[in-house]
Design a protein around this motif. Structure first.
Motif, PDB file in Angstrom:
ATOM      1  N   ARG A   1     -13.352  28.516 -43.449  1.00  0.00           N
ATOM      2  CA  ARG A   1     -13.728  29.788 -41.988  1.00  0.00           C
ATOM      3  C   ARG A   1     -12.314  28.918 -40.766  1.00  0.00           C
ATOM      4  NH1 ARG A   1     -15.114  35.042 -42.548  1.00  0.00           N
ATOM      5  NH2 ARG A   1     -16.451  35.316 -43.931  1.00  0.00           N
TER       6      ARG A   1
ATOM      7  N   LEU B   1      -9.096  27.543 -41.431  1.00  0.00           N
ATOM      8  CA  LEU B   1      -7.950  28.591 -41.470  1.00  0.00           C
ATOM      9  C   LEU B   1      -7.483  28.456 -39.969  1.00  0.00           C
ATOM     10  CD1 LEU B   1      -9.773  30.862 -44.156  1.00  0.00           C
ATOM     11  CD2 LEU B   1      -7.870  29.630 -43.871  1.00  0.00           C
ATOM     12  N   VAL B   2      -8.803  28.705 -38.914  1.00  0.00           N
ATOM     13  CA  VAL B   2      -8.508  28.559 -37.389  1.00  0.00           C
ATOM     14  C   VAL B   2      -8.243  27.577 -37.018  1.00  0.00           C
ATOM     15  CG1 VAL B   2     -10.287  29.279 -35.119  1.00  0.00           C
ATOM     16  CG2 VAL B   2     -10.919  30.579 -37.497  1.00  0.00           C
TER      17      VAL B   2
ATOM     18  N   GLN C   1      -4.227  28.297 -37.773  1.00  0.00           N
ATOM     19  CA  GLN C   1      -3.169  28.630 -37.088  1.00  0.00           C
ATOM     20  C   GLN C   1      -3.556  28.663 -35.654  1.00  0.00           C
ATOM     21  OE1 GLN C   1      -2.519  31.845 -38.463  1.00  0.00           O
ATOM     22  NE2 GLN C   1      -1.110  32.434 -36.871  1.00  0.00           N
TER      23      GLN C   1
ATOM     24  N   LEU D   1      -7.098  35.449 -35.707  1.00  0.00           N
ATOM     25  CA  LEU D   1      -8.029  34.951 -35.849  1.00  0.00           C
ATOM     26  C   LEU D   1      -9.639  35.024 -36.123  1.00  0.00           C
ATOM     27  CD1 LEU D   1      -7.022  32.374 -32.450  1.00  0.00           C
ATOM     28  CD2 LEU D   1      -6.642  31.765 -35.340  1.00  0.00           C
TER      29      LEU D   1
ATOM     30  N   HIS E   1     -10.383  37.634 -37.762  1.00  0.00           N
ATOM     31  CA  HIS E   1     -10.724  38.109 -39.855  1.00  0.00           C
ATOM     32  C   HIS E   1     -11.015  36.574 -40.679  1.00  0.00           C
ATOM     33  CE1 HIS E   1     -10.033  38.850 -43.739  1.00  0.00           C
ATOM     34  NE2 HIS E   1      -8.965  37.400 -43.687  1.00  0.00           N
ATOM     35  N   TYR E   2     -10.603  35.222 -39.725  1.00  0.00           N
ATOM     36  CA  TYR E   2     -10.744  33.644 -40.516  1.00  0.00           C
ATOM     37  C   TYR E   2     -12.167  33.589 -39.976  1.00  0.00           C
ATOM     38  CZ  TYR E   2      -5.449  32.850 -41.176  1.00  0.00           C
ATOM     39  OH  TYR E   2      -4.557  32.693 -41.708  1.00  0.00           O
TER      40      TYR E   2
ATOM     41  N   LEU F   1     -13.573  37.528 -47.017  1.00  0.00           N
ATOM     42  CA  LEU F   1     -12.453  36.685 -47.399  1.00  0.00           C
ATOM     43  C   LEU F   1     -12.498  36.175 -48.944  1.00  0.00           C
ATOM     44  CD1 LEU F   1     -13.088  32.891 -45.255  1.00  0.00           C
ATOM     45  CD2 LEU F   1     -11.585  34.226 -45.394  1.00  0.00           C
TER      46      LEU F   1
END
Length: 201
Positions: free
Chosen positions: A153, A156-157, A160, A192, A194-195, A200
């Protein structure tokens, strides 16, 4: 001053002085750039600056704090993110983005941030973004917002946010650079979120 006292002073490590902190930071920047975060030690930085390691700890605390200071960031990202984390995971994506844009859109702060990012991006050998900035500065804070799988996670954030920095500030892509902050929050904040907390694969 007596001869013995003068002799002791000459043999001892250089004590703290107005320029000592700057010299430690200079040595730290050189070490982080050459050896990366993992290869840099407080002891080696102290030796390069000609001071005792205890003095480095006195000025900067941990190696993490020394790294943040060496970056010369106008604001400490950990302090910016702390209120976001304290408010809990619900709505954290939008709060995180508002805090982020509030700092980056500040004309007094932005030049220093751009200089820091360009310096990090230009580092091809130490891997400072990969090995230090994300896992050391940002990761531990964001981990307080995720329910599980922080190793997935948080990157991923970060991906972005880094992409947003590049598009909106470094490259100044017109559609992103001119987009009102509220629109950025409304469009990117849910991603963000969702991440951070969503399901997932």
């Amino acid at each position: 001053m007596s001869a013995p006292a003068a002799s002791r002073s000459a043999r001892g490590r250089r004590p703290g002085a107005p320029d000592t902190r700057a010299e430690v930071l200079s040595a730290a920047r050189a070490s982080f750039a050459e050896k990366g975060f993992r290869g840099t030690t407080i002891r080696a930085v102290a030796a390069a600056a000609g001071v005792d390691p205890a003095l480095v700890h006195h000025y900067f605390g941990s190696k993490d704090d020394l790294f943040v200071a060496a970056l010369e960031i106008p604001v400490d990202p950990r302090e910016v993110l702390a209120p976001v984390v304290a408010a809990g995971p619900d709505g954290a994506g939008e709060r995180l983005l508002r805090a982020f844009l509030g700092v980056w859109d500040d004309p007094e702060v932005q030049p220093g941030l751009l200089a820091m990012v360009r310096s990090l991006v230009a580092d091809d050998t130490g891997g400072l973004v990969r090995d230090a900035f994300i896992p050391v500065v940002v990761g531990p804070v964001l981990a307080g917002l995720v329910p599980d799988r922080p190793e997935v996670r948080v990157p991923l954030v970060a991906s972005q946010v880094v992409g947003l920095i590049v598009a909106r500030y470094l490259l100044a892509v017109p559609a992103m650079a001119q987009m009102p902050a509220d629109d950025v929050v409304a469009r990117v904040g849910p991603v963000l979120q969702h991440y951070l907390t969503g399901d997932l694969p």
